[in-house]
Design a protein around this motif. Structure first.
Motif, PDB file in Angstrom:
ATOM      1  N   THR A  33      -5.075  -2.688  -1.117  1.00 15.12           N
ATOM      2  CA  THR A  33      -4.896  -4.131  -1.117  1.00 15.12           C
ATOM      3  C   THR A  33      -5.886  -4.707  -0.116  1.00 15.12           C
ATOM      4  OG1 THR A  33      -2.548  -3.894  -1.623  1.00 15.12           O
ATOM      5  CG2 THR A  33      -3.270  -6.023  -0.755  1.00 15.12           C
ATOM      6  N   THR A  34      -6.803  -5.535  -0.606  1.00 15.56           N
ATOM      7  CA  THR A  34      -7.823  -6.144   0.249  1.00 15.56           C
ATOM      8  C   THR A  34      -7.409  -7.573   0.590  1.00 15.56           C
ATOM      9  OG1 THR A  34      -9.538  -4.800  -0.768  1.00 15.56           O
ATOM     10  CG2 THR A  34     -10.257  -6.768   0.417  1.00 15.56           C
ATOM     11  N   GLU A 100      -2.494   2.583   2.505  1.00 13.97           N
ATOM     12  CA  GLU A 100      -1.279   1.836   2.217  1.00 13.97           C
ATOM     13  C   GLU A 100      -0.119   2.779   2.453  1.00 13.97           C
ATOM     14  OE1 GLU A 100      -1.522  -1.905  -0.271  1.00 13.97           O
ATOM     15  OE2 GLU A 100      -1.661  -0.266  -1.703  1.00 13.97           O
ATOM     16  N   GLY A 132      -2.601  -6.113   4.055  1.00 14.92           N
ATOM     17  CA  GLY A 132      -3.436  -5.304   3.186  1.00 14.92           C
ATOM     18  C   GLY A 132      -4.038  -4.178   3.984  1.00 14.92           C
TER      19      GLY A 132
END
Length: 174
Positions: A33-34, A100, A132
């Motif tokens: 997740t950016t 993550e 993120g």
């Protein structure tokens, strides 16, 4: 095996698999997740108006910063504490790269980065869930927090009580 034995065993296996998936969330090992947030110029939610009635203010001031070191997961990037023009404070993570995981959070710790591998220490301040695992992100520091008491920023997995990585926060000079 008889059917009377197989059905309960299968039910137990299905329940155990469901619990294992919920706890370990193994798919997160394959996802990213950016987040790319800009450094705020004033604290959220309200922006301060200057005497002329326009929104704005001076540039944020860097207070302390440091580079992440890896603990349980490869972690890199920079952590910075910043004072905003309106007096608010944020912890900014820049060029963050980590894994993550389930229930990963961001903390300010009274421990130095190496010691944070074993725990957050007394008086750690939770800043929120990790937004993120890649990019640039901001975390509001609660009002009244004396940043001089904190020695590191830590990416911490609550579920497994492990540090993904931490950054010593050295005072910015000049």
């Amino acid at each position: 095996m008889s059917r009377r034995t197989v059905v309960p065993v299968l039910l137990v296996l299905v329940v155990a698999a469901g619990i294992g998936l919920a706890v370990f969330q193994p798919w997160k090992a394959f996802t990213d997740t950016t987040v790319n947030e800009a450094l705020p110029t004033v604290s959220a939610p309200a922006q301060r108006k200057d005497e002329a009635g326009t929104k704005g203010g001076a540039a944020p001031t860097g207070l302390a910063e440091g580079r992440f070191v890896s603990h349980e997961h490869d972690t890199s990037g920079t952590a910075r504490t910043v004072r905003l023009a309106d007096g608010g404070q944020v912890l900014r993570l820049e060029h963050l790269k980590t894994s993550e995981g389930p229930d990963v959070r961001v903390y300010l710790s009274t421990q130095e980065a190496d010691a944070a591998k074993k725990g957050l220490g007394n008086g750690a301040v939770a800043l929120g869930k990790l937004k993120g695992n890649l990019g640039n992100q901001n975390y509001t520091v609660p009002a009244g927090t004396d940043l001089s008491k904190f020695h590191s920023a830590v990416i911490w997995c609550e579920r497994f009580s492990v540090s993904f990585g931490a950054a010593d926060l050295a005072q910015v000079t000049g």
